[in-house]
Design a protein around this motif. Sequence first.
Motif, PDB file in Angstrom:
ATOM      1  N   THR A  84      65.796 -19.594  13.703  1.00 12.00           N
ATOM      2  CA  THR A  84      65.175 -20.111  14.982  1.00 12.00           C
ATOM      3  C   THR A  84      64.947 -18.657  15.864  1.00 12.00           C
ATOM      4  O   THR A  84      64.260 -18.939  16.641  1.00 12.00           O
ATOM      5  CB  THR A  84      65.738 -21.358  15.402  1.00 12.00           C
ATOM      6  OG1 THR A  84      66.943 -20.833  15.666  1.00 12.00           O
ATOM      7  CG2 THR A  84      65.897 -22.365  14.498  1.00 12.00           C
ATOM      8  N   ARG A  85      65.965 -18.065  15.980  1.00 10.40           N
ATOM      9  CA  ARG A  85      66.297 -16.912  16.931  1.00 10.40           C
ATOM     10  C   ARG A  85      65.963 -15.551  16.138  1.00 10.40           C
ATOM     11  O   ARG A  85      65.754 -14.559  16.900  1.00 10.40           O
ATOM     12  CB  ARG A  85      67.241 -17.166  17.918  1.00 10.40           C
ATOM     13  CG  ARG A  85      67.204 -18.385  18.904  1.00 10.40           C
ATOM     14  CD  ARG A  85      68.353 -18.448  19.748  1.00 10.40           C
ATOM     15  NE  ARG A  85      68.181 -17.494  20.920  1.00 10.40           N
ATOM     16  CZ  ARG A  85      67.739 -17.817  21.915  1.00 10.40           C
ATOM     17  NH1 ARG A  85      66.988 -18.692  22.123  1.00 10.40           N
ATOM     18  NH2 ARG A  85      67.698 -16.769  22.934  1.00 10.40           N
ATOM     19  N   GLY A  86      66.509 -15.504  15.053  1.00 11.98           N
ATOM     20  CA  GLY A  86      66.574 -14.551  14.163  1.00 11.98           C
ATOM     21  C   GLY A  86      66.896 -14.702  12.484  1.00 11.98           C
ATOM     22  O   GLY A  86      66.853 -15.755  12.343  1.00 11.98           O
ATOM     23  N   ARG A  87      67.085 -13.714  12.030  1.00  9.61           N
ATOM     24  CA  ARG A  87      67.459 -13.710  10.576  1.00  9.61           C
ATOM     25  C   ARG A  87      68.754 -13.213  10.193  1.00  9.61           C
ATOM     26  O   ARG A  87      69.144 -12.242  10.901  1.00  9.61           O
ATOM     27  CB  ARG A  87      66.379 -13.076   9.896  1.00  9.61           C
ATOM     28  CG  ARG A  87      65.162 -13.657   9.664  1.00  9.61           C
ATOM     29  CD  ARG A  87      65.048 -14.865   8.745  1.00  9.61           C
ATOM     30  NE  ARG A  87      63.825 -15.693   8.890  1.00  9.61           N
ATOM     31  CZ  ARG A  87      62.551 -15.550   8.374  1.00  9.61           C
ATOM     32  NH1 ARG A  87      62.547 -14.327   7.495  1.00  9.61           N
ATOM     33  NH2 ARG A  87      61.391 -16.273   8.449  1.00  9.61           N
ATOM     34  N   SER A  88      69.653 -13.621   9.410  1.00  6.72           N
ATOM     35  CA  SER A  88      70.671 -13.155   9.041  1.00  6.72           C
ATOM     36  C   SER A  88      70.870 -13.198   7.532  1.00  6.72           C
ATOM     37  O   SER A  88      70.330 -14.051   6.711  1.00  6.72           O
ATOM     38  CB  SER A  88      72.033 -13.778   9.618  1.00  6.72           C
ATOM     39  OG  SER A  88      72.104 -15.059   9.141  1.00  6.72           O
ATOM     40  N   GLN A  89      71.637 -12.239   7.017  1.00  4.51           N
ATOM     41  CA  GLN A  89      71.987 -12.493   5.298  1.00  4.51           C
ATOM     42  C   GLN A  89      73.385 -11.845   4.940  1.00  4.51           C
ATOM     43  O   GLN A  89      73.796 -10.919   5.393  1.00  4.51           O
ATOM     44  CB  GLN A  89      71.037 -11.663   4.611  1.00  4.51           C
ATOM     45  CG  GLN A  89      71.052 -11.461   3.084  1.00  4.51           C
ATOM     46  CD  GLN A  89      69.944 -11.055   2.481  1.00  4.51           C
ATOM     47  OE1 GLN A  89      68.890 -11.092   2.858  1.00  4.51           O
ATOM     48  NE2 GLN A  89      70.005 -10.358   1.084  1.00  4.51           N
ATOM     49  N   ARG A  90      74.117 -12.583   4.328  1.00  2.00           N
ATOM     50  CA  ARG A  90      75.459 -12.001   3.855  1.00  2.00           C
ATOM     51  C   ARG A  90      75.294 -10.921   2.847  1.00  2.00           C
ATOM     52  O   ARG A  90      74.520 -10.878   2.225  1.00  2.00           O
ATOM     53  CB  ARG A  90      76.141 -13.251   2.987  1.00  2.00           C
ATOM     54  CG  ARG A  90      76.461 -14.293   3.913  1.00  2.00           C
ATOM     55  CD  ARG A  90      77.171 -14.408   5.007  1.00  2.00           C
ATOM     56  NE  ARG A  90      77.678 -15.520   6.016  1.00  2.00           N
ATOM     57  CZ  ARG A  90      78.216 -15.420   6.845  1.00  2.00           C
ATOM     58  NH1 ARG A  90      78.319 -14.434   7.626  1.00  2.00           N
ATOM     59  NH2 ARG A  90      78.551 -16.899   7.598  1.00  2.00           N
ATOM     60  N   VAL A  91      76.266  -9.860   3.161  1.00  4.73           N
ATOM     61  CA  VAL A  91      76.504  -9.083   2.176  1.00  4.73           C
ATOM     62  C   VAL A  91      77.735  -8.545   1.751  1.00  4.73           C
ATOM     63  O   VAL A  91      78.646  -8.802   2.331  1.00  4.73           O
ATOM     64  CB  VAL A  91      75.829  -7.650   2.896  1.00  4.73           C
ATOM     65  CG1 VAL A  91      74.281  -7.632   3.147  1.00  4.73           C
ATOM     66  CG2 VAL A  91      76.423  -7.227   4.196  1.00  4.73           C
ATOM     67  N   ALA A  92      77.889  -7.980   0.838  1.00 10.79           N
ATOM     68  CA  ALA A  92      79.323  -7.455   0.368  1.00 10.79           C
ATOM     69  C   ALA A  92      79.077  -5.879  -0.391  1.00 10.79           C
ATOM     70  O   ALA A  92      78.230  -5.780  -0.980  1.00 10.79           O
ATOM     71  CB  ALA A  92      79.721  -8.459  -0.868  1.00 10.79           C
ATOM     72  N   PHE A  93      80.087  -5.244  -0.249  1.00 15.50           N
ATOM     73  CA  PHE A  93      80.225  -3.719  -0.656  1.00 15.50           C
ATOM     74  C   PHE A  93      81.440  -3.318  -0.637  1.00 15.50           C
ATOM     75  O   PHE A  93      82.460  -3.589  -0.161  1.00 15.50           O
ATOM     76  CB  PHE A  93      79.373  -2.789   0.329  1.00 15.50           C
ATOM     77  CG  PHE A  93      79.553  -2.702   1.652  1.00 15.50           C
ATOM     78  CD1 PHE A  93      80.572  -1.823   2.251  1.00 15.50           C
ATOM     79  CD2 PHE A  93      79.318  -3.809   2.545  1.00 15.50           C
ATOM     80  CE1 PHE A  93      80.696  -1.795   3.647  1.00 15.50           C
ATOM     81  CE2 PHE A  93      79.608  -3.771   4.212  1.00 15.50           C
ATOM     82  CZ  PHE A  93      80.427  -3.013   4.632  1.00 15.50           C
ATOM     83  N   THR A  94      81.799  -2.186  -1.643  1.00 16.77           N
ATOM     84  CA  THR A  94      83.301  -1.915  -1.809  1.00 16.77           C
ATOM     85  C   THR A  94      83.286  -0.763  -0.729  1.00 16.77           C
ATOM     86  O   THR A  94      82.389  -0.030  -0.497  1.00 16.77           O
ATOM     87  CB  THR A  94      83.585  -1.538  -3.194  1.00 16.77           C
ATOM     88  OG1 THR A  94      82.680  -0.637  -3.656  1.00 16.77           O
ATOM     89  CG2 THR A  94      83.291  -2.596  -4.059  1.00 16.77           C
ATOM     90  N   ASN A  95      84.432  -0.413  -0.242  1.00 14.16           N
ATOM     91  CA  ASN A  95      85.010   0.563   0.591  1.00 14.16           C
ATOM     92  C   ASN A  95      85.465   1.876  -0.540  1.00 14.16           C
ATOM     93  O   ASN A  95      85.497   1.653  -1.654  1.00 14.16           O
ATOM     94  CB  ASN A  95      85.875   0.248   1.587  1.00 14.16           C
ATOM     95  CG  ASN A  95      87.274  -0.062   0.960  1.00 14.16           C
ATOM     96  OD1 ASN A  95      87.593   0.183  -0.100  1.00 14.16           O
ATOM     97  ND2 ASN A  95      88.351  -0.433   2.019  1.00 14.16           N
ATOM     98  N   ARG A  96      85.800   2.977  -0.132  1.00 15.20           N
ATOM     99  CA  ARG A  96      86.231   4.133  -0.669  1.00 15.20           C
ATOM    100  C   ARG A  96      87.188   3.865  -1.706  1.00 15.20           C
ATOM    101  O   ARG A  96      87.431   4.692  -2.659  1.00 15.20           O
ATOM    102  CB  ARG A  96      86.215   5.241   0.282  1.00 15.20           C
ATOM    103  CG  ARG A  96      87.419   5.130   1.078  1.00 15.20           C
ATOM    104  CD  ARG A  96      87.477   6.352   1.892  1.00 15.20           C
ATOM    105  NE  ARG A  96      86.369   6.282   3.009  1.00 15.20           N
ATOM    106  CZ  ARG A  96      86.003   7.107   3.795  1.00 15.20           C
ATOM    107  NH1 ARG A  96      86.375   8.183   3.896  1.00 15.20           N
ATOM    108  NH2 ARG A  96      84.899   6.878   4.616  1.00 15.20           N
TER     109      ARG A  96
END
Length: 446
Positions: free
Chosen positions: A103-115
């Motif tokens: 309604t005011r913006g978009r969002s999306q979950r993400v996942a990534f590994t650190n070093r």
Amino acid sequence: MRLLTAALSLLVTAALATPASAAPPDPQADLQNMADSYGRITGEGGQLQNPAYLPALVAATTGRYVEQLLTQVASPLRLSLTAGNLVPGWNVGNPLRAGWTDTRGRSQRVAFTNRYGALLRGTVWRPLPDARDPYTGKKLQGPFPGVVITTGSIQGSQGMYEWLAQDLAERGYVVLTYDVQGQGTSETLPHEDSPLNQPMVPFCNPLDCHGVPSQQLGNFTTGTEDALDFFVSDPKHQYPNENSAGASATSPYNPFWRSYDAEPVAIIGHSLGATAVSQVQGTDRRVATVVALDKLSSDGAEPRVPALAIQSEYFFEPTPAAEQPDPGRERATGYDAWKRAGLDTMLVVPRASTHLEYTDIPLVLPASRYGQALTSVYVQRWLGHYLKSRPAAPLLDTTFRYLEPVGNGRWEPVTLRRADLLSGYYCSAYSLDGLGENGDIADVGC
């Protein structure tokens, strides 16, 4: 007689040179200041005064907790043994913001590994397609500048900082919030140096367990750097996601890369995250400006880019002022070092503010009624100047308009008056190219 005259002269000179604020604080005013530090809970329109808050909190807590449980079940070898993942409501943020996405913006979950192979979970935020700025009505034109937000320590989680990500995204920024290793919904243990040679299995070398415990500065500096690497990734320059075996899904690149302008990036951090971004700005050439939320730190940091510091009067709990506070206390941690380096810098100390102003936490911990709103306004204007080349003069306005969520999908404007909302104990200050210097905006006697 000459000695007596000289002594009297010195006393008179000292009295004249002593600012009025050096007198002991008024006990009644001090008590009121401490009471106001609970304004987010008890103040007019606060959590206990808004009838929409508790029903929204129950609904948001249930939905967020179920979502997190399902995410954890999908990756049984990527355990998040954290308060944010295990305690209902810990990661819920401000439930009055429910309905922001789509309604005011978009969002999306993400996942990534650190070093170190630990799985970090986050969210990317951006404006709606063809959106207009909710403050000016002007159409937002992409691609947009980028912002990475690093949480505070002691189990700070990204949900507590969604307020700032949303406020920025709907004004024309792409923003990444994420949980550092060992906090929120991110994995607790690393995946490296396993004696079983099984990258799917987490392993912690007791002599050098990277990211454990989470409460260490290195966890936040490397978290910020890895988050920046992920944020600037795209299909042609994918994020490596090393040691990602056993994760149900990792994001190969920023899903909103088309909306993001790869040049200007700001980093924002709170608490230990503020210390981390203070350091990272000095070494990472991708960073154009830094915002530190309690506190900007010059300890181990080389000032390199313009810095905005928002800092608080109290730590976790408001305490009586046994003697007159030092008005320059908040300048000394970082602002003065940035000023000496000849870099643009600004220090804002909200009145009755605590260390928790910058986190959305339900019902329990103290924060002032409008400290978060004032913070958002200054961050929006700061990034507008240093990432979008807008004029800096609005940073010196004495009144501000802020759109505040009130529940049921509604945001309503409030007027913030600088004179009412800056600390009466500690200096707020600025040193800005073209606008000059003022080391005592609130006239507290610096």
